[in-house]
Write a protein that holds these residues in place. Structure first.
Motif, PDB file in Angstrom:
ATOM      1  N   LYS B 111      19.974 -22.063  14.438  1.00 43.23           N
ATOM      2  CA  LYS B 111      18.906 -22.121  13.428  1.00 43.23           C
ATOM      3  C   LYS B 111      17.554 -22.316  14.094  1.00 43.23           C
ATOM      4  O   LYS B 111      17.455 -22.973  15.126  1.00 43.23           O
ATOM      5  CB  LYS B 111      19.170 -23.285  12.465  1.00 43.23           C
ATOM      6  N   ASP B 114      12.641 -24.374  11.578  1.00 43.48           N
ATOM      7  CA  ASP B 114      12.346 -24.511  10.147  1.00 43.48           C
ATOM      8  C   ASP B 114      13.594 -24.357   9.293  1.00 43.48           C
ATOM      9  O   ASP B 114      13.510 -24.309   8.067  1.00 43.48           O
ATOM     10  CB  ASP B 114      11.284 -23.484   9.727  1.00 43.48           C
ATOM     11  N   CYS B 116      15.725 -21.762   9.210  1.00 42.94           N
ATOM     12  CA  CYS B 116      16.163 -20.381   8.977  1.00 42.94           C
ATOM     13  C   CYS B 116      17.191 -19.957  10.032  1.00 42.94           C
ATOM     14  O   CYS B 116      17.195 -20.482  11.147  1.00 42.94           O
ATOM     15  CB  CYS B 116      14.976 -19.434   9.013  1.00 42.94           C
ATOM     16  N   ASP B 117      17.996 -18.992   9.668  1.00 40.04           N
ATOM     17  CA  ASP B 117      19.071 -18.557  10.573  1.00 40.04           C
ATOM     18  C   ASP B 117      18.580 -17.542  11.590  1.00 40.04           C
ATOM     19  O   ASP B 117      17.761 -16.675  11.280  1.00 40.04           O
ATOM     20  CB  ASP B 117      20.199 -17.909   9.757  1.00 40.04           C
ATOM     21  N   TRP B 118      19.119 -17.647  12.772  1.00 39.49           N
ATOM     22  CA  TRP B 118      18.939 -16.600  13.789  1.00 39.49           C
ATOM     23  C   TRP B 118      20.033 -15.560  13.559  1.00 39.49           C
ATOM     24  O   TRP B 118      21.226 -15.889  13.509  1.00 39.49           O
ATOM     25  CB  TRP B 118      19.055 -17.203  15.191  1.00 39.49           C
ATOM     26  N   SER B 122      16.488 -11.180  12.155  1.00 39.13           N
ATOM     27  CA  SER B 122      15.364 -11.811  12.873  1.00 39.13           C
ATOM     28  C   SER B 122      15.190 -11.195  14.257  1.00 39.13           C
ATOM     29  O   SER B 122      14.061 -11.072  14.745  1.00 39.13           O
ATOM     30  CB  SER B 122      15.529 -13.326  12.952  1.00 39.13           C
ATOM     31  N   SER B 186      10.600 -17.585  14.340  1.00 35.48           N
ATOM     32  CA  SER B 186      11.235 -17.583  13.027  1.00 35.48           C
ATOM     33  C   SER B 186      10.490 -16.615  12.112  1.00 35.48           C
ATOM     34  O   SER B 186       9.296 -16.786  11.853  1.00 35.48           O
ATOM     35  CB  SER B 186      11.190 -18.989  12.428  1.00 35.48           C
ATOM     36  N   LYS B 187      11.229 -15.649  11.628  1.00 36.34           N
ATOM     37  CA  LYS B 187      10.628 -14.678  10.712  1.00 36.34           C
ATOM     38  C   LYS B 187      10.150 -15.397   9.441  1.00 36.34           C
ATOM     39  O   LYS B 187       9.081 -15.111   8.918  1.00 36.34           O
ATOM     40  CB  LYS B 187      11.682 -13.616  10.366  1.00 36.34           C
ATOM     41  N   CYS B 188      10.978 -16.361   8.983  1.00 37.75           N
ATOM     42  CA  CYS B 188      10.600 -17.095   7.755  1.00 37.75           C
ATOM     43  C   CYS B 188       9.275 -17.806   7.946  1.00 37.75           C
ATOM     44  O   CYS B 188       8.410 -17.788   7.066  1.00 37.75           O
ATOM     45  CB  CYS B 188      11.627 -18.157   7.401  1.00 37.75           C
ATOM     46  N   GLU B 191       6.420 -15.333   7.947  1.00 35.94           N
ATOM     47  CA  GLU B 191       6.185 -14.797   6.591  1.00 35.94           C
ATOM     48  C   GLU B 191       5.575 -15.860   5.683  1.00 35.94           C
ATOM     49  O   GLU B 191       4.711 -15.572   4.860  1.00 35.94           O
ATOM     50  CB  GLU B 191       7.493 -14.255   6.023  1.00 35.94           C
ATOM     51  N   LYS B 192       6.036 -17.100   5.872  1.00 33.05           N
ATOM     52  CA  LYS B 192       5.478 -18.205   5.070  1.00 33.05           C
ATOM     53  C   LYS B 192       3.978 -18.361   5.356  1.00 33.05           C
ATOM     54  O   LYS B 192       3.214 -18.784   4.494  1.00 33.05           O
ATOM     55  CB  LYS B 192       6.220 -19.494   5.431  1.00 33.05           C
ATOM     56  N   THR B 207      13.588 -21.463  18.373  1.00 36.84           N
ATOM     57  CA  THR B 207      14.925 -22.081  18.402  1.00 36.84           C
ATOM     58  C   THR B 207      15.052 -22.985  19.619  1.00 36.84           C
ATOM     59  O   THR B 207      16.126 -23.476  19.909  1.00 36.84           O
ATOM     60  CB  THR B 207      16.022 -21.002  18.508  1.00 36.84           C
TER      61      THR B 207
END
Lengths: 318, 533
Positions: B111, B114, B116-118, B122, B186-188, B191-192, B207
């Protein structure tokens, strides 16, 4: 007075334009390229071309300058090539950090220099004068980066009483001039920065006051029966405009930041910022820093000129 | 002093009482946070928004701490050559049906900081944002910094949730050596932040073994231990890592001696005695960092192989090591002996008579050469005194050396554009043959500047042929034999003037324990502990 101030403000516009134009030209005349620092050493020339296009460096230099200038006129100084942060924020934050030590150095240097210079002039040719003059020569002659290193070795390394580097224990965000634990980080940089203006202003004050003291009207004052302190008060008042103009220049230099002093103490001010911008050819950052510093310098000189006008009625009359 | 001693004694007695009182009252002792403070040589904090800047120092302190690449360096030993090992990818191989299609199998259960999953999404997004300006998270600076490692990527494809395929433009059997330089965000988190990396910079998420804590721009970056790191053996053994840019070496030394930092990078040779006398630990190790002159082989005196060889005979490498206080070793090639590709190159002895004879044979005596050097720069060691010594040694054998001293950025410009546009017979440009892929390309004529980084346009038909075979071969033993042979050829032909290799010195407080200095530009900070004394 207001008309004079307005005229000076308007004159700052061509000065700023000239400064930015020269700076832009110099950066392009110097070898190296703003793009090189953004690419790894093994990137190909093809990549350099792509990057130039992405950053707009593929356009002719005058076009780049015109674009930058049109944005700067609206207050947008662009973003740093290296960090992506807005240049305006970078420069103002660095400027506020420099002002902390510059202002302290100015107050100390100006006060000491004025008092000692006046004493030397009053005792011209006597041991007091020679001692003050010698101190002034030392102040002007000692390279401040050398002095900084020596101070660090003595007070930080050997005695362990003052920090060697940085602006506060957690950086400038935690710095507080009224908290000893933080303020002590400024002591060595301030002492180092004080030395040069101290020497220069001391010498200027000495010669200006001595020159006034040799004039006929001083003899007249003495003949009228004025005491030494009253005579000195008149002499100082007459010498003040000349000293003030030197003080203004020195304050301007200090606010411009000292690359060497700030690098030695890792003080995050304008000198440190500018040296980084030069080394990495971060053109927007370099341009923004120079523009703001030039305007600050012009502003300081305007304040000094107005102060001169206030203390010297002859200037007002002219 | 007496007052100080008394005060210390009183403080000690009071301290004992205080400790006794506390131990009686408190249910369990609270352990103080252990903090590792490092002074870097960089002039600014390396960019933490993905691909770091500030050269390999940026990768060392920000890249491999906050983030992970898909393929990692194995930095666990000081005695063996650093090789690659699985990172966020557990396995990689070329598609048996298509030599331009690489399959990466991704690690499961990882993870980002934040939460979110790898996964494959991603991974694809991360590589795409580095090559495609259509990706909403594309930035020119990340593109630029990664470009040397991504320019052969054609496209990326998701195969399943934990498997991706990377297509290359040309067959490149050592392609996977690019992967340790590409960091996964982290893509999340991006994007956030509305795909604005300046917003993302306030709460970055990778990570890596450390999480972001705080930053004071241009002054300090603070990271904290990631207790949930996927590689349990590499969970940091200290709580907090503070990174401080400090470009001036005397400042770094003073900061270490006064206790403001625990670790400094690259102390200069003249400061080592003072550091040792103060009880500091000096750590060194061999690593692939050489300090050569790259020679112009198409124009001027170095076009003649005999002149290049003469220069290699004329240099007294041991004297240079002495000048550097022992923090370097003689160098005879682009690799160092600890690397498997080093082979058995001809090790030029110091033989000024032979050098003179070769110059006379080549009809270049005295032999005038113009060398571009820098006053400082990444990996350039102590360029001014070192170059003065080289000049003295070369001139003793019959060269007449003229230096053009450039600032680092200007020398980079010369390096990028190749020798054609500049009046130099050579440049002093330090290099690190950390991976075989770059080494091979730098010797092949098709990669000569300005298209590639074969500065000096070295051309040798046999090397070109071997290089092409290396890049097309998928047999590691065959590759090793061919790369070794290339190395031996270029040394024999004096492709560069080989001088010394750096020993990567760093100084640290005796409180710092457990650091293992790998034979690399990169280092693993996670095993470091900070003792109270």
């Amino acid at each position: 007075m207001w008309y004079y101030a307005l005229r000076r403000v308007l004159l700052a516009v061509p000065i700023a334009l000239g400064v930015t134009m020269i700076c832009y030209g110099l950066v392009y005349l110097a070898p190296g390229d703003p793009i090189q620092a953004l690419l790894p050493p093994d990137a190909s020339q093809e990549d350099v071309v792509v990057m130039k296009k992405l950053y707009g460096f593929d356009k002719p230099v005058p076009v780049q300058y015109a674009l930058w200038l049109s944005r700067a006129a609206t207050g947008d100084l662009g973003r740093s090539l290296q960090t992506g942060r807005p240049v305006f924020g970078e420069v103002t934050s660095a400027l506020s950090n420099t002002i902390v030590i510059a202002a302290c150095a100015v107050v100390i240097a100006f006060t000491l220099a004025f008092v000692l210079g006046t004493i030397a002039a009053y005792h011209l040719g006597r041991p007091t004068d020679r001692a003050v003059t010698a101190a002034a020569v030392v102040g002007v002659s000692i390279p401040n980066y050398w002095l900084g290193i020596v101070l660090v070795i003595i007070f930080a390394v050997n005695l362990g009483v003052l920090p060697a580097t940085g602006m506060g224990s957690k950086g400038s965000t935690s710095f507080d001039l009224f908290d000893w634990e933080q303020a002590k980080y400024a002591i060595l940089p301030v002492i180092t920065m004080t030395m040069v203006p101290l020497g220069i202003i001391m010498r200027t004050t000495r010669s200006a006051v001595a020159e006034v003291l040799s004039q006929d009207f001083i003899e007249m004052l003495r003949a009228k029966g004025l005491g030494p302190l009253s005579v000195l008060r008149h002499a100082v008042r007459n010498a003040a405009p000349q000293v003030l103009s030197v003080m203004g220049l020195q304050f301007g230099y200090l606010v411009g930041g000292s690359i060497l002093v700030e690098t030695i103490f890792t003080w995050p001010g304008t000198g440190f910022l500018m040296s980084k911008a030069i080394m990495t050819r971060d053109l927007p950052l370099l341009q923004g820093t120079i523009l703001i510093l030039a305007l600050t310098f012009v502003f300081i000189n305007l304040v000094v000129d107005l102060a001169q006008t206030a203390v010297d009625p002859r200037i007002k009359r002219s | 002093m007496v007052f100080k001693a008394r005060a210390r004694r009183s403080a000690s007695i009071m301290g004992v009482f205080a400790a006794l009182a506390l131990s009686a009252a408190a249910p369990a002792p609270v352990r103080a946070e252990s903090v590792l403070r490092i002074a870097m040589t960089a002039g600014d904090i390396p960019d933490w928004r993905g691909q770091p800047d500030q050269g390999f120092e940026g990768n060392r302190f920000v890249g491999y701490t906050l983030y992970d690449p898909m393929v990692q360096w194995d930095l666990s030993s000081r005695d063996k050559e650093v090789t690659i090992r699985p990172g966020l990818a557990t396995k990689w191989y070329v598609d048996p049906e298509d030599s331009k299609r690489w399959i990466f199998e991704l690690r499961r259960g990882v993870k980002f900081h934040d939460g979110c999953d790898w996964n494959a999404d991603s991974a694809v997004w991360n590589l795409d944002r580095l090559i495609s300006d259509k990706n909403p998270a594309f930035t020119p600076y990340n593109f630029g910094r990664a470009r040397g490692r991504t320019n052969n990527i054609e496209k990326i494809e998701k195969i399943d949730d934990y498997k991706i395929a990377v297509y290359t433009k040309i067959v490149e059997s050592l392609f996977y050596y690019n992967m340790p330089y590409l960091f996964m965000l982290s893509k999340c988190a991006v994007e956030k932040a509305g795909n604005d990396l300046n917003v993302y910079a306030k709460s970055p998420a990778g990570t890596g073994p450390y999480k972001f804590s705080s930053v004071v721009p241009r002054q300090r970056l603070e990271l904290v231990k990631n207790p949930d790191y996927w590689d349990k053996a590499r969970i940091p053994k200290h709580d907090r890592l503070v990174l401080i840019p400090m470009p001036e070496v005397t400042t770094r030394v003073a900061a270490l001696l006064s206790g403001q930092v625990d670790w400094i990078e690259a102390p200069s040779p003249d400061t080592l005695p003072a550091l040792k006398a103060a009880g500091m630990t000096i750590v060194t190790n061999v690593y692939p960092h050489t300090w050569p002159y790259l020679l112009n082989t198409v124009r001027g005196p170095f076009k003649d192989m005999r002149v290049r060889q003469a220069a290699n005979y004329a240099v007294n490498r041991k004297e240079m090591v002495e000048l550097l206080g022992g923090i370097a070793v003689p160098s005879y090639g682009m690799f160092i002996p600890a690397q498997k590709f080093y082979g058995k190159p001809f090790e030029y002895p110091f033989d000024p008579k032979k050098a003179t004879a070769l110059l006379k044979e080549a009809g270049c005596f005295p032999c005038e050469i113009n060398i571009g050097i820098s006053s400082s720069g990444s990996g350039q060691m102590q360029p001014l005194p070192m170059n003065e010594l080289v000049k003295e040694q070369l001139e003793a054998a019959g060269f007449k050396v003229k230096f053009d001293v450039l600032d680092w950025n200007s020398l980079l410009d010369v390096y990028f554009k190749g020798q054609e546009k500049f009046p130099y017979d050579g440049i002093n440009f330090s290099s690190g043959a950390s991976d075989p892929l770059n080494f091979v390309k730098n010797q092949m004529s098709q990669y000569k500047g300005p298209v590639g980084t074969n500065w000096g346009s070295y051309t040798n038909a046999e090397v070109d042929e071997l290089g092409a075979k290396v890049l097309a071969s998928f047999d590691p033993a065959e590759q090793e034999a061919m790369i070794t042979k290339i190395h031996e050829i270029i040394v024999r032909e004096g492709r560069n003037l080989f001088i010394v290799s750096d020993l990567n010195p760093r100084a640290m407080s005796p409180r710092v324990k457990g650091f293992v200095q790998a034979q690399s530009w990169f280092q693993d900070l996670t095993p470091v502990t900070i003792s109270d004394k």
